[in-house]
Structures are given as C-alpha cells and as structure tokens.
Design a protein around this motif. Structure first.
Motif, PDB file in Angstrom:
ATOM      1  N   ALA A 184       0.841  -1.200   0.000  1.00 19.29           N
ATOM      2  CA  ALA A 184       0.000   0.000   0.000  1.00 19.29           C
ATOM      3  C   ALA A 184       0.875   1.249   0.000  1.00 19.29           C
ATOM      4  CB  ALA A 184      -0.913  -0.008   1.230  1.00 19.29           C
ATOM      5  N   PRO A 185       0.453   2.261  -0.767  1.00 21.06           N
ATOM      6  CA  PRO A 185       1.298   3.458  -0.883  1.00 21.06           C
ATOM      7  C   PRO A 185       1.393   4.217   0.436  1.00 21.06           C
ATOM      8  CG  PRO A 185      -0.856   3.792  -1.923  1.00 21.06           C
ATOM      9  CD  PRO A 185      -0.799   2.347  -1.516  1.00 21.06           C
ATOM     10  N   HIS A 186       2.606   4.602   0.818  1.00 23.58           N
ATOM     11  CA  HIS A 186       2.808   5.474   1.974  1.00 23.58           C
ATOM     12  C   HIS A 186       3.357   6.798   1.446  1.00 23.58           C
ATOM     13  CE1 HIS A 186       2.222   2.576   5.311  1.00 23.58           C
ATOM     14  NE2 HIS A 186       2.593   1.697   4.397  1.00 23.58           N
ATOM     15  N   GLY A 187       2.555   7.825   1.467  1.00 20.95           N
ATOM     16  CA  GLY A 187       2.973   9.092   0.864  1.00 20.95           C
ATOM     17  C   GLY A 187       3.728   9.984   1.820  1.00 20.95           C
ATOM     18  N   LYS A 188       4.181  11.111   1.315  1.00 21.66           N
ATOM     19  CA  LYS A 188       4.836  12.119   2.153  1.00 21.66           C
ATOM     20  C   LYS A 188       3.792  12.896   2.937  1.00 21.66           C
ATOM     21  CE  LYS A 188       8.786  12.818  -0.895  1.00 21.66           C
ATOM     22  NZ  LYS A 188       9.324  13.703  -1.911  1.00 21.66           N
ATOM     23  N   GLU A 189       4.242  13.506   4.017  1.00 19.62           N
ATOM     24  CA  GLU A 189       3.342  14.311   4.840  1.00 19.62           C
ATOM     25  C   GLU A 189       2.637  15.358   3.971  1.00 19.62           C
ATOM     26  OE1 GLU A 189       3.620  16.865   8.968  1.00 19.62           O
ATOM     27  OE2 GLU A 189       5.190  15.425   8.482  1.00 19.62           O
ATOM     28  N   GLY A 190       1.343  15.517   4.179  1.00 26.72           N
ATOM     29  CA  GLY A 190       0.603  16.486   3.372  1.00 26.72           C
ATOM     30  C   GLY A 190       0.150  15.951   2.036  1.00 26.72           C
ATOM     31  N   SER A 191       0.614  14.759   1.690  1.00 25.65           N
ATOM     32  CA  SER A 191       0.228  14.196   0.398  1.00 25.65           C
ATOM     33  C   SER A 191      -1.168  13.600   0.479  1.00 25.65           C
ATOM     34  CB  SER A 191       1.228  13.108  -0.015  1.00 25.65           C
ATOM     35  OG  SER A 191       1.075  11.992   0.837  1.00 25.65           O
ATOM     36  N   ALA A 192      -1.697  13.280  -0.698  1.00 29.72           N
ATOM     37  CA  ALA A 192      -3.043  12.693  -0.736  1.00 29.72           C
ATOM     38  C   ALA A 192      -3.065  11.356  -0.015  1.00 29.72           C
ATOM     39  CB  ALA A 192      -3.481  12.521  -2.193  1.00 29.72           C
ATOM     40  N   GLN A 193      -1.981  10.561  -0.137  1.00 31.23           N
ATOM     41  CA  GLN A 193      -1.960   9.257   0.537  1.00 31.23           C
ATOM     42  C   GLN A 193      -2.067   9.407   2.045  1.00 31.23           C
ATOM     43  OE1 GLN A 193       0.138  10.026  -1.961  1.00 31.23           O
ATOM     44  NE2 GLN A 193       0.866   8.184  -3.040  1.00 31.23           N
ATOM     45  N   VAL A 194      -1.347  10.375   2.582  1.00 30.27           N
ATOM     46  CA  VAL A 194      -1.383  10.590   4.027  1.00 30.27           C
ATOM     47  C   VAL A 194      -2.775  11.046   4.446  1.00 30.27           C
ATOM     48  CG1 VAL A 194      -0.525  12.035   5.908  1.00 30.27           C
ATOM     49  CG2 VAL A 194       1.080  10.946   4.314  1.00 30.27           C
ATOM     50  N   ASP A 195      -3.392  11.915   3.671  1.00 32.42           N
ATOM     51  CA  ASP A 195      -4.764  12.348   3.976  1.00 32.42           C
ATOM     52  C   ASP A 195      -5.718  11.158   3.945  1.00 32.42           C
ATOM     53  OD1 ASP A 195      -3.833  14.889   4.204  1.00 32.42           O
ATOM     54  OD2 ASP A 195      -4.651  15.591   2.282  1.00 32.42           O
ATOM     55  N   ASP A 196      -5.552  10.303   2.943  1.00 34.49           N
ATOM     56  CA  ASP A 196      -6.413   9.123   2.856  1.00 34.49           C
ATOM     57  C   ASP A 196      -6.217   8.215   4.061  1.00 34.49           C
ATOM     58  OD1 ASP A 196      -7.506   9.930   0.495  1.00 34.49           O
ATOM     59  OD2 ASP A 196      -6.211   8.686  -0.767  1.00 34.49           O
ATOM     60  N   ALA A 197      -4.955   7.998   4.447  1.00 30.98           N
ATOM     61  CA  ALA A 197      -4.688   7.125   5.594  1.00 30.98           C
ATOM     62  C   ALA A 197      -5.310   7.708   6.856  1.00 30.98           C
ATOM     63  CB  ALA A 197      -3.179   6.941   5.760  1.00 30.98           C
ATOM     64  N   ALA A 198      -5.218   9.017   7.021  1.00 29.71           N
ATOM     65  CA  ALA A 198      -5.790   9.663   8.208  1.00 29.71           C
ATOM     66  C   ALA A 198      -7.314   9.505   8.207  1.00 29.71           C
ATOM     67  CB  ALA A 198      -5.403  11.144   8.237  1.00 29.71           C
ATOM     68  N   PHE A 199      -7.905   9.623   7.014  1.00 29.13           N
ATOM     69  CA  PHE A 199      -9.359   9.449   6.910  1.00 29.13           C
ATOM     70  C   PHE A 199      -9.771   8.032   7.318  1.00 29.13           C
ATOM     71  CE2 PHE A 199     -12.901   7.783   4.437  1.00 29.13           C
ATOM     72  CZ  PHE A 199     -13.909   8.689   4.728  1.00 29.13           C
ATOM     73  N   LEU A 200      -9.031   7.043   6.823  1.00 34.82           N
ATOM     74  CA  LEU A 200      -9.380   5.642   7.120  1.00 34.82           C
ATOM     75  C   LEU A 200      -9.132   5.334   8.605  1.00 34.82           C
ATOM     76  CD1 LEU A 200      -7.880   4.007   3.898  1.00 34.82           C
ATOM     77  CD2 LEU A 200     -10.303   4.484   4.379  1.00 34.82           C
TER      78      LEU A 200
END
Lengths: 344, 344
Positions: A184-200
């Motif tokens: 699963a993608p782990h993005g940089k802080e502020g990235s869309a991936q990080v936002d998605d992970a925080a949402f989940l």
C-alpha cells in the motif's frame, strides 16, 4: 500513586455526570451515580431501549489506541445500537476494568466519552470500576415510542435495501495500522496518501453513531440494524429474522474516495465483510424513496440503495444474499474468513 | 472446535432466555435477545432501577472457581444491588469475555445463572460475548414504586442500624481457600471443621441476594445498601450521603458459629472489613423495630440491630463511626489495609 476506585469515579466520571445533569432541562435519571442503583423514570407511551457492548483490548482496539478516541468509540458503538433501533439516547452506565489507572489516560478517555455523550444528551447514571485487563462494558438506554422501533424482523419482499455513509473504511484503516498490505502506498506528509490514511484511521477510531438518521427513519424503514461485523454478516441477520432473501449490487455499495484507491478486490472485501462500520443498513418500500432521501439530508448523511429484498424460494428455505456487479454478473469473491475486529 | 459468538449465544443463553420468557406470565421485555436493543415497557407508577457490576478473574473470583457457582454469583451480586434499593428484579443483560469457550464450562455457568434468575423471575434480555480475559459484566433492571426506593441518603439521627444475616463468612472462606491462616484447624472429612469450612466457602461462592427483605423494607427503612466491600466502608457510604455519624457495638455484629471458632481479632476483621457479604445494612427509626423483625421473618433472614445513627458534631464535620464492644470500651483494631476481593 494508585487511584482507588472511589476517587477514580469521583474525579473522572461522577463529577462530569453530575455537572451535565445539572444543566439538562430533562434529566435522564431520577437518581444517578452514588447509590446501589440508578433510577430511570418511564416516559408515557415510550419503551426503553437497552443495549450492552463489551470492548476488549487487542480484540476491539489496539493496545496503543489514543484514550480520547477510545472513550469516543466505546460510547459510539453503543449509541449506534440505539440508532439502529430508532431510539433517542437518554443514559448509559460504564463498567471499566484497567490494570494501572493513570491520570492522563483517564482524563483523555473521559473527555472523549463525555464529548460524545453531551452531544447526544446521553447522561452517565452509574458504573463500576475495577482492576483487571483493560475492558470497557457500556450499557445504553434510549426512548422509542411504542410501535416505532426499527426491528430486524420487518423486512418484506420488494423492499429496497439501503445503507448510510460509506462502508469498509474502518477495515482499511485497521489494515494500514497493522501494515497488512505492505504494497500500500505510503505518501509524504501532506500528500493525498497521508490524507487518505488519516481518513481511514479516523473511520476506525471515531465512528459516528447515526442517531439522527435512526430517528428520521421511524415510520419509514421496515427493518434496520447497524453494521458492526460487516455488511454480509449483518444483512444476513435481517434476512434470518425476517425470513426473506436479498439481491445486492456490489458496485452500488458506497465506498469513500480513499477506499477507491485500493485494488478492487480489497475494496469489496472491506466494504462487504469489513467490521466496525457502524453505518445503518435498512429496508423500506420503494414508495418511501423520496422520504428516505429527505431523511438522509436532514440527518446529514448519505443514504444509498444497494439492493432488493426478495421472497424465499420456498417457505422452508434458508435466506441468502445474491451478490452481483453493475453488469449483472455474479460476484466471484471469497468473503468468508476475512478477519477483523469483532470477528467472534 | 471453537464456538462462534452466535452459536454461543444461541446454545447457552438465548434459548433459555426465550424458554423462560415463554413461561412467564408477565414478560420482562417487549423485545428480548436478537435485535440491536431489548425493549422494556414502563410500568405505571414505577421507576426502573438499574445497576451494573463487573467481575474479573483473579480480582473477584479465583481462576479455578466452579463455573456453576460463578454463574450464580455474577447474577447474585447484581440482584443484591436491586435488593438494597427495594426493587423487584425484572431483567438483566450479560456481557461475557472469555478466552476459550468450553462447552462444559458454559453449560455449568449458564445453569448457575439461570437457576438464580428463574428463582427471582429475572429474564435475560440481551448481551454480548467476545474473546478476552475472563470478565463478566451484568446490568440488572428492577421495578420500584415512585418514592419507595431505599436510598443511601435518608438515614436520620436516632435511627437504629441493622444488618441482615451474618457478616464476615465470605472473607473467612476466601482466607481458607488462599490458606492465609496456616494455623487454622483442618479437620477430617465429616468433622465439624470440614463442615465449617464448607459453610464459609459457600458464603463466598454462593451469596444469597436479600431481595425479599429489600421488598419488605419498603416504607420501613430510611436508608439501605448492600455490604459488598465490608461493613466499615459501606456503612460510611450511608453516613456520607446522609450527613450523619454512627455508633456501632462490634459484639452485636452477627457472626456465624463457623466464624466464631476463629480468634476474636480475626472474627472482627472479617465481620467489619471483609468483603463479599451481600447482606443488607439499613437504618430505621426505633418505632419500626417490631415491623422490621416481622419483615425479617417473612423474608426468612435474621435481622440484627448493631448500632445507632448520631448527628454530626457540627454541620461542617466529617461523618465517622465510633466502634465499641459490649462493655462500652472503644475498639482497638486496625481495619485499614485488610485486603479482600473488590478491594480497589
């Protein structure tokens, strides 16, 4: 210094319960914390809805869960049972076992719990604290007019099947926390991936009980429950209690944009068999569609039609769910054995 | 084979709950097990008394406790809270965490619980089961007419202080099980010592909730509670809530013949500060003495006067208990730190 049971109740719970009772225009209880029992006054024409849920560390939440989120979730999953019944929250009791009472932990836990309790006018009326492996057992009380409760046994052939919100997010959040999907993608802080992970992650830790929707569905829905063990298993409870079957379009099952970035099979497993959603699943006749859309708008939560209730093939037959995709092809996906919290 | 949550509820609990509901002339609930919530109908002129207690292995019972006794005790300690309120038992919920569900254990546990439940017409209306360290959390519901509840805050200067049954037996039973008193006599099978040990053991494992006495004390007692943490600590709860003090004659505190064979200091420690008695402690005006004796006879339990409620020395003063012996000499005995189950 270890905290004794009584100072613990007084310092973290009873005081806030009393403070809340003092400001309420309609107190939940005639007598609250501090006696052998709380005393609840009946409300004419209403039944008292009662539900109890036990949360165990390692089973329903991870050992390092933020205590504020845990206080929220322990009450939220119980309020979700009231919502699924169309009952208005009134009061709750808390039994709490913990090994080493720590002030910072208890303060945050109580904050998370009371913030939600106050939002729904639900008052702490009693409880028990003891030492032991971390365990939270809440019992909630709500009011529902005689004949208005949203039961599991009222679904009828021809009913639409609806769900609120989006499904599968909490299960995906759990997978990310457990690092179940190494690819699963782990993005940089502020990235869309990080936002998605925080949402989940938030979907897992801070479920929102659909109380307003449950109240708005009184008189509209034929049957309802909350999805705690996954749509597939929970919808089956309605089917078994109502002696009907179901057809579900898996592509209609609402999924968040965060979940939709995962592989399709993962999305479907999370949305159909993931636990901890705490959305409502309900059935209603097709002529209620406009009223249900309006109820969702009033309650500020999306409501989505995902299928249809059908008659059993024969009176002695077993209820079943026929899953198909948007093109009408039967779903080829193994849901059995997809483990999650609450799995036993 | 591990038992899943649903088969566990169905096989050991829901079936017996339904069977019981089917035979009851006045069902406890409009809707019982099997939906998101149970639904309790109000009874005109009555309040609903609610209490919750959590029992943890190693803290409230020993790991090898007979499961039949444990099923009994888990419900008994909750019914005792209803008794202390003067409430008539109606229903209960059970939340149960256990590591490895075993059929023999669950059968015995359910038997012990339902035998007591059926004796008091108290119906299982809901619950939750999960895996986790053994933990039993029950919430009980009872009915009490408006204004008739036996609260903790009604004691008045001049009241007699009463207790039911005998005190200290459960604490002595725990000491024997733990082998705390190596000098204690261990007799041969069939001897008086073995009979005494069995009596004390039974007091620990199978407390009898004083429901009939609680009902008979409506309109007679000014204040009441059940003794779960020891007379000294629990009487203090009445004093604090009622803003009064107390004088207690320790030689009047009723002790069983089995307890009376132990050294006097041990007897007093068990009777004054031992836990797990589940007898009622209550206060009533002297002109109620004959009526209270009659209530005890109707309820088939001894009731004994042990002291008097007194006014606080000054309005801002702290409530206190003055202990003296039959000769009027102040008691010289350290009760603080005498540990027992429930000690936190």
């Amino acid at each position: 210094m270890p905290l004794s049971e009584f100072s613990l109740i007084d310092r973290f719970f009873a005081h806030r319960a009393r403070a809340h009772a003092g400001t309420a225009t309609s107190p939940a209880a005639t007598l609250g914390i501090g006696d052998d029992c709380a005393l609840l006054a009946p409300r004419p024409g209403e039944l008292l809805a009662v539900s109890t849920d036990m949360l165990v560390e390692g089973r329903h939440f991870l050992p390092d869960t933020d205590p504020h989120a845990l206080g929220h979730k322990a009450l939220a999953v119980n309020l979700s049972d009231l919502a699924a019944m169309g009952a208005k929250p009134r009061a709750f009791t808390l039994a709490l076992a913990l090994e080493t009472p720590r002030e910072t932990w208890l303060t945050a836990f109580a904050d998370g719990m009371f913030e939600l309790a106050e939002r729904f006018g639900c008052e702490l009326v009693g409880g028990d604290t003891t030492r032991g492996p971390l365990n939270l057992c809440l019992t909630v009380f709500g009011d529902v007019p005689v004949g208005a409760a949203l039961r599991r046994d009222g679904a009828q052939a021809g009913d639409d099947i609806w769900v609120s919100g989006t499904l599968g997010d909490a299960r995906a959040g759990l997978a990310l926390l457990r690092d179940e999907w190494p690819g699963a993608p782990h993005g940089k802080e502020g990235s869309a991936q990080v936002d998605d992970a925080a949402f989940l992650h938030r979907a897992l830790e801070r479920p929102e009980p659909r109380v307003a929707l449950g109240l708005a569905l009184r008189g509209l829905a034929h049957a309802a429950l909350d999805i705690s063990d996954g749509l597939a298993g929970d919808l089956m409870h309605i089917l078994e209690r109502s002696r009907v079957s179901a057809i579900v379009d898996v592509d209609a099952v609402p999924r968040s944009s965060a979940l939709q970035k995962l592989p399709r099979d993962t999305q479907l497993r999370c949305a159909l068999a993931g636990g901890d959603d705490y959305e409502l699943c309900f059935t209603a006749p097709p002529d209620a569609r406009r009223a249900i859309a309006a109820a969702g708008e009033r309650a500020r939560v999306a409501v989505t039609r995902i299928g249809t209730i059908t008659a059993l093939r024969d009176a002695a037959g077993a209820p079943s769910i026929a899953w198909h995709d948007a093109a009408g092809a039967p779903l080829s996906l193994t849901l059995h054995g997809f483990d999650h919290f609450n799995a036993d």
